[in-house]
Write an enzyme that holds these catalytic residues in place. Structure first.
Site: not given
Lengths: 101, 479
Positions: B150-151, B258, B318, B403
């Site tokens: 996702a980053t 999420q 690839t 976090c």
């Protein structure tokens, strides 16, 4: 002539395979999911029933493979395993010759 | 929890207790003595220097030294913590592993090899996976691009769209509670001459639609708002934001890492143009993700990675058939089991919240109605956060500060909600997932209650609060 799959024997095989998972979370999920799926599909009949039984048979194969792998790569027990009910009765050989110690 | 202790205690009485080797450990001979100089420490006589045999039934808990409890546990009890950090990552579903293994054993072809069967079979598997991902979010198969996570998807969407349309559109709108990768991408764009508006959120974590509308300018090119927040679990009003974007002809990007597989998503109903998907948040493998790039009306973007033109030229490189098939299988399972998992997670979440909020002075961060039940963020007032985390060593949790950074800075998300520093430090995030069990939740409720009460008893601030003193009215003495 396709082989007839009996729901009861499929159910028992699935539960047996689910019990053989070495990881606590996967074992619990497999048991719960099997029971809930059979409960939900209880009133099916005809083609839908056959399809559900076929899905169940495929899941059984998957579960057996993955339970075997789960036994090959074991980790320590969770704090909650056997904790609330008392001493773990054993019956599940724990082998730790690999991985993190 | 009490019964757990009782069984251990009865085991102590049953079996002979021979404590482990603190007493009989051989002391190392001091180096000075070996050099012939007199010292205060002399080596123990060999007779006494034996570690005593540990009885195989019982061992002292390794945590005994830290917690100060001499909790004697039976050997065979586990010491692996309960996993309640589903927002950080999720266990890879065994069914996903099963789907991936053929591609690490026999089916090892490069999916982009067009000339032989090895390539064709892996290509087919990749395309099947693509259709599974697409059907989970209600998109066309051809609009899904596989990435490394996702980053990368977030970076690709934000930087790509901004740069492609940079001639006329120089403004981007996002929120203050976005994921770090979105905020950092916006910051690098600011360094390159774009203007970014970071919208504030209300106290319950939702954005104000009127504020969003007021922030829109004629040169706004992109709005990026995450669907489900990873720290507090709030679900933003996606349909309304999408309608607003479509009305003003602005591209709408959302980080749905999420949200995918947890709440029903329809990119056409929400008018979403770009969506980031993460593999390891939906019980898939780590290292793979996807991005939905709308084709009708077409969204153009400048690719981040140049190369052989794979993935419509937007993401060369690839593809790993194993990872991609893992993501596809995870999405397929998520689509089949969406209601089932949601019901399970909601039930456990309700149990956890009811159990923990029965304590006094516990705040829930984020709107309780508009949030995903699997992400519960609670602040326990008058309890120091780090000591609470240390006391909860039996559970794998995340806190308000750990976090985002290694420093003790409180989380920027909790800060944006208006939480004070102390409350931000004392917040704990409980992440419940598909594989969480009832026993684990029961254990956690008992453990948290006992530890919070114990820590509060030690706190003088708590004493003052119990007496009814208003802490804000105290004038602390300066030293």
């Amino acid at each position: 002539m396709p082989k007839l799959v009996q729901p009861i024997s499929l159910y028992r095989s699935l539960l047996r395979a689910a019990h053989s998972f070495s990881a606590y979370n996967f074992r619990d999920y497999a048991l719960r999911r099997t029971k809930d799926a059979f409960r939900a599909n209880r009133d099916l009949f005809g083609e839908a029933r056959d399809k559900a039984l076929q899905t169940g048979a495929n899941e059984l194969k998957r579960m057996k493979r993955q339970a075997a792998i789960s036994g090959m790569y074991q980790t320590d027990r969770l704090v909650v395993e056997g904790g609330l009910e008392g001493k773990d009765k054993g019956g599940r050989a724990r082998v730790k010759d690999q991985g993190w110690d | 929890m009490a019964s757990y202790l009782r069984t251990s205690m009865s085991a102590v009485l049953r079996a002979p207790v021979r404590t482990a080797g603190v007493r009989g450990v051989a002391r190392r001979a001091a180096p000075a003595a070996s050099m012939g100089r007199r010292s205060y420490v002399t080596p123990t006589a060999p007779v006494k220097a034996q570690a005593l045999e540990i009885d195989t039934e019982i061992a002292i808990s390794p945590r005994a030294a830290e917690t100060g409890h001499t909790l004697v546990i039976e050997k065979g009890e586990g010491n692996r913590p309960i996993y309640l950090d589903a927002q950080a990552t999720t266990p890879t579903d065994p069914r996903v592993v099963d789907a991936m293994l053929p591609f690490y054993t026999g089916l090892y072809g490069n999916p982009h090899s067009r000339t032989h069967a090895y390539g064709w079979e892996t290509d087919k598997a990749v395309e099947d996976a693509r259709s599974h991902v697409a059907s989970l979010i209600g998109a066309d198969t051809s609009s899904i691009i596989f990435t490394s996570g996702a980053t990368e998807s977030n970076n690709m969407s934000i930087k790509g769209v901004a740069k492609f349309y940079s001639a006329k559109k120089k403004h981007i709108i996002t929120t203050q509670i976005e994921h770090k990768c979105v905020l950092e991408s916006c910051r690098t764009l600011q360094d390159q001459g774009f203007e970014v508006t970071y919208l504030k959120v209300k106290q319950d974590g939702l954005i104000d639609l009127a504020e969003l509308e007021a922030a829109i300018r004629p040169d706004t090119g992109l709005i990026s708002i995450m669907t489900v927040n990873n720290e507090i679990g709030v679900i933003q009003p996606m349909k309304e934001i999408g309608a607003l974007c479509r009305k003003n002809k602005i591209f709408f990007h959302t980080d749905a890492a999420q949200a995918v597989g947890k709440i029903p998503i329809d990119v056409n109903e929400w008018n979403v143009d770009l969506m980031s998907i993460s593999g390891h948040k939906i019980y898939g493998p780590m290292g793979v993700g996807a991005v939905f790039v709308r084709r009708r009306p077409r969204v153009r973007l400048e690719p981040l990675i140049s190369g052989g033109g794979q993935e419509r030229g937007l993401r060369s490189g690839t593809l790993s058939p194993a990872l991609v098939v893992g993501l596809g299988e995870a999405c397929k399972i998520a689509k089949q089991d969406l209601e089932y998992d949601h019901a399970h997670v909601s039930r456990l979440s309700k149990k956890l919240i009811d159990g923990l909020m029965s304590l006094e002075h516990v705040l829930r961060n984020g709107s309780p109605e508009q949030s995903y039940p699997g992400c519960v963020n609670l602040s326990f007032s008058y309890v120091e956060g780090e000591s609470l985390l240390m006391a909860l060593k039996d559970v794998a949790l995340s806190s308000g500060s750990a976090c985002t950074s290694a420093s003790l800075e409180p989380s920027y998300v909790l800060h944006s909600l208006g939480l004070s520093d102390e409350n931000a430090h004392s917040s704990i995030r409980f992440g419940i997932g598909r594989f969480t069990t009832d026993e684990e939740i029961d254990y956690v409720i008992e453990l948290v209650k006992s530890k919070v009460n114990k820590l509060r008893e030690l706190s003088p601030l708590w004493e003052m609060v119990q007496e009814g003193i208003d802490l804000n009215s105290i004038e602390w003495e300066q030293h």
